[in-house]
Design a protein around this motif. Structure first.
Motif, PDB file in Angstrom:
ATOM      1  N   LYS A   1      14.810 100.589  85.532  1.00  0.00           N
ATOM      2  CA  LYS A   1      15.753 101.700  85.701  1.00  0.00           C
ATOM      3  C   LYS A   1      16.102 101.773  87.182  1.00  0.00           C
ATOM      4  O   LYS A   1      15.224 101.783  88.043  1.00  0.00           O
ATOM      5  CB  LYS A   1      15.127 103.028  85.279  1.00  0.00           C
ATOM      6  CG  LYS A   1      15.108 103.247  83.784  1.00  0.00           C
ATOM      7  CD  LYS A   1      16.476 103.654  83.290  1.00  0.00           C
ATOM      8  CE  LYS A   1      16.366 104.208  81.881  1.00  0.00           C
ATOM      9  NZ  LYS A   1      17.615 104.731  81.395  1.00  0.00           N
TER      10      LYS A   1
ATOM     11  N   PHE B   1      19.934 104.377  85.550  1.00  0.00           N
ATOM     12  CA  PHE B   1      20.602 103.465  84.624  1.00  0.00           C
ATOM     13  C   PHE B   1      19.755 102.216  84.413  1.00  0.00           C
ATOM     14  O   PHE B   1      19.021 101.794  85.304  1.00  0.00           O
ATOM     15  CB  PHE B   1      21.959 103.031  85.191  1.00  0.00           C
ATOM     16  CG  PHE B   1      22.965 104.138  85.251  1.00  0.00           C
ATOM     17  CD1 PHE B   1      23.753 104.429  84.154  1.00  0.00           C
ATOM     18  CD2 PHE B   1      23.128 104.880  86.407  1.00  0.00           C
ATOM     19  CE1 PHE B   1      24.686 105.445  84.204  1.00  0.00           C
ATOM     20  CE2 PHE B   1      24.055 105.906  86.468  1.00  0.00           C
ATOM     21  CZ  PHE B   1      24.836 106.185  85.359  1.00  0.00           C
TER      22      PHE B   1
ATOM     23  N   ARG C   1      23.446  96.630  87.199  1.00  0.00           N
ATOM     24  CA  ARG C   1      23.216  97.949  86.599  1.00  0.00           C
ATOM     25  C   ARG C   1      24.220  98.142  85.462  1.00  0.00           C
ATOM     26  O   ARG C   1      25.408  97.895  85.629  1.00  0.00           O
ATOM     27  CB  ARG C   1      23.374  99.045  87.643  1.00  0.00           C
ATOM     28  CG  ARG C   1      22.977 100.417  87.102  1.00  0.00           C
ATOM     29  CD  ARG C   1      23.002 101.439  88.174  1.00  0.00           C
ATOM     30  NE  ARG C   1      24.390 101.852  88.429  1.00  0.00           N
ATOM     31  CZ  ARG C   1      24.726 102.792  89.275  1.00  0.00           C
ATOM     32  NH1 ARG C   1      23.812 103.412  89.984  1.00  0.00           N
ATOM     33  NH2 ARG C   1      25.982 103.108  89.443  1.00  0.00           N
ATOM     34  N   LEU C   2      23.718  98.587  84.314  1.00  0.00           N
ATOM     35  CA  LEU C   2      24.536  98.756  83.113  1.00  0.00           C
ATOM     36  C   LEU C   2      24.525 100.203  82.659  1.00  0.00           C
ATOM     37  O   LEU C   2      23.603 100.947  82.970  1.00  0.00           O
ATOM     38  CB  LEU C   2      23.985  97.880  81.982  1.00  0.00           C
ATOM     39  CG  LEU C   2      23.788  96.401  82.293  1.00  0.00           C
ATOM     40  CD1 LEU C   2      23.034  95.720  81.172  1.00  0.00           C
ATOM     41  CD2 LEU C   2      25.118  95.727  82.525  1.00  0.00           C
ATOM     42  N   SER C   3      25.522 100.572  81.876  1.00  0.00           N
ATOM     43  CA  SER C   3      25.470 101.879  81.228  1.00  0.00           C
ATOM     44  C   SER C   3      24.453 101.802  80.097  1.00  0.00           C
ATOM     45  O   SER C   3      24.103 100.711  79.630  1.00  0.00           O
ATOM     46  CB  SER C   3      26.846 102.262  80.676  1.00  0.00           C
ATOM     47  OG  SER C   3      27.177 101.433  79.572  1.00  0.00           O
ATOM     48  N   ASP C   4      23.985 102.939  79.643  1.00  0.00           N
ATOM     49  CA  ASP C   4      23.047 102.951  78.515  1.00  0.00           C
ATOM     50  C   ASP C   4      23.668 102.284  77.292  1.00  0.00           C
ATOM     51  O   ASP C   4      22.992 101.549  76.567  1.00  0.00           O
ATOM     52  CB  ASP C   4      22.630 104.385  78.167  1.00  0.00           C
ATOM     53  CG  ASP C   4      21.700 104.986  79.205  1.00  0.00           C
ATOM     54  OD1 ASP C   4      20.924 104.241  79.824  1.00  0.00           O
ATOM     55  OD2 ASP C   4      21.747 106.218  79.388  1.00  0.00           O
ATOM     56  N   GLU C   5      24.946 102.528  77.056  1.00  0.00           N
ATOM     57  CA  GLU C   5      25.632 101.948  75.897  1.00  0.00           C
ATOM     58  C   GLU C   5      25.682 100.421  75.984  1.00  0.00           C
ATOM     59  O   GLU C   5      25.365  99.719  75.025  1.00  0.00           O
ATOM     60  CB  GLU C   5      27.048 102.500  75.789  1.00  0.00           C
ATOM     61  CG  GLU C   5      27.826 101.907  74.628  1.00  0.00           C
ATOM     62  CD  GLU C   5      29.273 102.394  74.583  1.00  0.00           C
ATOM     63  OE1 GLU C   5      30.025 101.810  73.796  1.00  0.00           O
ATOM     64  OE2 GLU C   5      29.633 103.328  75.303  1.00  0.00           O
ATOM     65  N   VAL C   6      26.071  99.896  77.128  1.00  0.00           N
ATOM     66  CA  VAL C   6      26.155  98.438  77.301  1.00  0.00           C
ATOM     67  C   VAL C   6      24.771  97.808  77.228  1.00  0.00           C
ATOM     68  O   VAL C   6      24.585  96.761  76.605  1.00  0.00           O
ATOM     69  CB  VAL C   6      26.871  98.088  78.622  1.00  0.00           C
ATOM     70  CG1 VAL C   6      26.756  96.609  78.938  1.00  0.00           C
ATOM     71  CG2 VAL C   6      28.324  98.507  78.552  1.00  0.00           C
TER      72      VAL C   6
END
Length: 63
Positions: A23, A27, A42-47
């Motif tokens: 994290k 993220f 770094r990714l979004s939670d959805e991705v």
């Protein structure tokens, strides 16, 4: 950023073609385990959720 924050899958064993997750700024992030001093993404939670699902389905086997 501490290296102890990064986690490698227990299923990766001693393989050298792994990604690690952590994290960062709240993220999910991924990096190449062969280059721990290198860049990370770094990714979004959805991705990230879609990435994990793809791993489970074998979409990233490189075959």
């Amino acid at each position: 950023m501490s290296d102890t924050d990064w986690k490698k899958s227990s299923r990766s064993a001693q393989a050298s073609n792994c990604v690690e997750t952590a994290k960062r700024g709240g993220f999910p992030a991924i990096r190449d385990s062969k280059d721990p001093a290198g860049p990370w993404l770094r990714l979004s939670d959805e991705v990230f959720g879609r990435f994990v699902q793809g791993v489970k389905l074998g979409e990233y086997t490189g075959r």
